[in-house]
Design an enzyme around this catalytic site. Sequence first.
Site, short mmCIF file in Angstrom:
data_model
loop_
_atom_site.label_atom_id
_atom_site.label_comp_id
_atom_site.label_asym_id
_atom_site.label_seq_id
_atom_site.Cartn_x
_atom_site.Cartn_y
_atom_site.Cartn_z
N ASN A 1 0.84 -1.20 0.00
CA ASN A 1 0.00 0.00 0.00
C ASN A 1 0.87 1.25 0.00
O ASN A 1 1.40 1.66 1.03
CB ASN A 1 -0.90 -0.06 1.25
N ARG B 1 -1.92 -1.62 -4.03
CA ARG B 1 -2.88 -0.53 -4.05
C ARG B 1 -2.48 0.42 -5.17
O ARG B 1 -1.30 0.77 -5.31
CB ARG B 1 -2.83 0.22 -2.73
N HIS C 1 -9.40 6.49 -1.88
CA HIS C 1 -9.54 5.78 -0.61
C HIS C 1 -10.72 4.81 -0.62
O HIS C 1 -11.24 4.42 0.44
CB HIS C 1 -9.75 6.75 0.57
N GLY D 1 -3.52 12.00 3.61
CA GLY D 1 -4.54 12.26 2.60
C GLY D 1 -5.86 12.01 3.28
O GLY D 1 -5.95 11.15 4.16
N ARG E 1 -2.19 19.05 1.45
CA ARG E 1 -3.05 19.38 0.30
C ARG E 1 -4.14 20.36 0.70
O ARG E 1 -4.70 20.26 1.79
CB ARG E 1 -3.68 18.11 -0.26
N VAL F 1 -5.46 10.15 11.52
CA VAL F 1 -6.00 11.14 12.46
C VAL F 1 -7.30 10.61 13.08
O VAL F 1 -7.48 10.66 14.30
CB VAL F 1 -6.26 12.50 11.77
N ASN G 1 -6.60 7.86 15.68
CA ASN G 1 -5.71 8.14 16.81
C ASN G 1 -5.97 9.41 17.59
O ASN G 1 -5.43 9.57 18.68
CB ASN G 1 -4.26 8.16 16.32
N GLU H 1 -7.06 -1.63 4.61
CA GLU H 1 -7.04 -1.71 3.14
C GLU H 1 -6.33 -2.99 2.70
O GLU H 1 -6.70 -3.60 1.69
CB GLU H 1 -6.30 -0.47 2.57
N1 LIG Z 1 -2.09 10.45 17.73
C1 LIG Z 1 -2.31 11.16 16.62
N2 LIG Z 1 -2.94 12.35 16.70
C2 LIG Z 1 -3.16 13.08 15.60
N3 LIG Z 1 -2.78 12.71 14.37
C3 LIG Z 1 -2.14 11.54 14.22
C4 LIG Z 1 -1.87 10.71 15.34
N4 LIG Z 1 -1.22 9.60 14.89
C5 LIG Z 1 -1.10 9.76 13.55
N5 LIG Z 1 -1.64 10.92 13.14
C6 LIG Z 1 -1.71 11.47 11.77
O1 LIG Z 1 -1.99 10.47 10.83
C7 LIG Z 1 -1.38 10.82 9.57
C8 LIG Z 1 -1.03 9.54 8.83
O2 LIG Z 1 -2.22 8.87 8.55
P1 LIG Z 1 -2.28 7.67 7.53
O3 LIG Z 1 -3.69 7.26 7.39
O4 LIG Z 1 -1.30 6.65 7.92
O5 LIG Z 1 -1.80 8.46 6.23
P2 LIG Z 1 -1.52 8.13 4.70
O6 LIG Z 1 -2.03 6.75 4.42
O7 LIG Z 1 -2.30 9.19 4.02
O8 LIG Z 1 -0.05 8.28 4.50
C9 LIG Z 1 -0.16 11.66 9.92
O9 LIG Z 1 -0.14 12.79 9.09
C10 LIG Z 1 -0.38 12.07 11.36
O10 LIG Z 1 -0.51 13.46 11.43
C1 LIG Z 2 -5.46 9.08 -2.25
C2 LIG Z 2 -4.63 9.48 -1.10
O1 LIG Z 2 -4.63 10.62 -0.71
O2 LIG Z 2 -3.93 8.50 -0.49
P1 LIG Z 2 -3.03 8.61 0.82
O3 LIG Z 2 -3.95 9.08 1.88
O4 LIG Z 2 -2.55 7.21 1.08
O5 LIG Z 2 -1.94 9.58 0.51
MG LIG Z 3 -3.47 5.94 3.25
#
Ligand SMILES: Nc1ncnc2c1ncn2[C@@H]1O[C@H](COP(=O)(O)OP(=O)(O)O)[C@@H](O)[C@H]1O
Ligand SMILES: CC(=O)OP(=O)(O)O
Ligand SMILES: [Mg+2]
Length: 400
Positions: free
Chosen positions: A8, A90, A179, A211, A240, A331, A334, A383
């Site tokens: 992913n 993915r 997503h 994202g 973004r 977010v 968590n 996912e």
């Molecule tokens: N305890 C927390 N409190 C607030 N935000 C969090 C916490 N833990 C992780 N995050 C947020 O989650 C985001 C990552 O989410 P995730 O779904 O793994 O992202 P992506 O798949 O888009 O890379 C990070 O930008 C971080 O800010």
């Molecule tokens: C589509 C997209 O924003 O994916 P990710 O949250 O994994 O960056």
């Molecule tokens: Mg993601």
Amino acid sequence: MSKSIAVNAGSSTLKFKLFDMPSEEVVAEGTIERIGEKMGHAKIKYGDGQKHEEEQPFVDHGAAIKYLLDQLIALGIVKSYDEITAVGHRVVAGGEYFKDSAVINDDVIEKINSLAEYAPLHDPAELVGIKAFRKALPNAFAIAVFDTSFHANMPKMNALYSIPYEWYEKYGARKYGAHGTSHRYVAAQAAKMLNKPLEDLKLITLHIGAGASITAIKNGKSFDTSMGFTPLAGITMATRSGDVDPSLVAFVEEKTGKTSAEIIDDLNHKSGLLGISELSPDMRDILDAADKGNEKAQLALDIYVNRIKRYIGAYIAEMDGADAIVFTAGVGENSAPVRKLVTDNMDYLGIKIDQEKNQCHGVQRDLSAPDAKVKTLLIPTNEELMIVRDIERLKKEQAN
Ligand SMILES: Nc1ncnc2c1ncn2[C@@H]1O[C@H](COP(=O)(O)OP(=O)(O)O)[C@@H](O)[C@H]1O
Ligand SMILES: CC(=O)OP(=O)(O)O
Ligand SMILES: [Mg+2]
């Protein structure tokens, strides 16, 4: 028993889970974070409770993929790549072409390549992963699972922009969303938690990570979603902008002499929480700074929460009500403070959480107050599980 791996690639992360199939038992999983930044972070869990953690820079997704392939052997997670008989990748953008997951072949790779404009932060990186795994595991059954598939049959009323119709007909200019694999997974889990058929429910799923997107799900199908032609649209994200007036692009072009491509890049990489706060893209840093009285961090938080509320309101109106809203992703899973801020003062719409139940993270839980008309659920996304289930489904379809 055979092993299947789900890969992913997000905008700044690479996550994987290795499953024993058909038991769906996770035998190893990991995340490589902050790809492209000065310092990256890799975390892999495997065996019976073993952990491997390392700080090192990952210049791009290619470096992260190489690291993952090397560690699978180095940590003894597999003795040889032959143990992994299937791979699911993915892929964010499937365009009008991929309305379902697809078995990877040269033609599929070519099509994904041609769709790169639809998800410039994601599809090129995901192709790197597909090619590297193809080389390392040439005999594995490989599939691509598209974020956009779940939204592919969204009603035209919501999928189309109010722009000249021929832009859609000639160039495929429409809302594709993203997503979808996550929205699909949490919707199915929500139905289980509510003990009702998914087909009878109206859900608003909030996938808020780096994202972020919100989807209105009616009768088990994507009815509307906040991301657009690309994953730049919708709510405020880590870097973004989410929705902006497109005239801004021409205006900033004129003011700064930047090209439209450079401005779109700024909207993707230098905006959102990072852009407003001038501090960090990470919600943890924003919450800390806002707590200490940093005004720009507070403003970034206010804008972030406001945009989520705006979409919840819009989707309740569009679907004539909702049975539940679901928090998921980094977010959403968590951050109890963000969940509180989003749901505060929504009693009017029937949304009310129990503040004590909300004090948790990463668990599946009903957070609703007893008198809430609309349930609020916390559901960690998965996912990767959806991806390996699609591997099994496509294998069977191919055998028939
Ligand atoms: N305890 C927390 N409190 C607030 N935000 C969090 C916490 N833990 C992780 N995050 C947020 O989650 C985001 C990552 O989410 P995730 O779904 O793994 O992202 P992506 O798949 O888009 O890379 C990070 O930008 C971080 O800010
Ligand atoms: C589509 C997209 O924003 O994916 P990710 O949250 O994994 O960056
Ligand atoms: Mg993601």
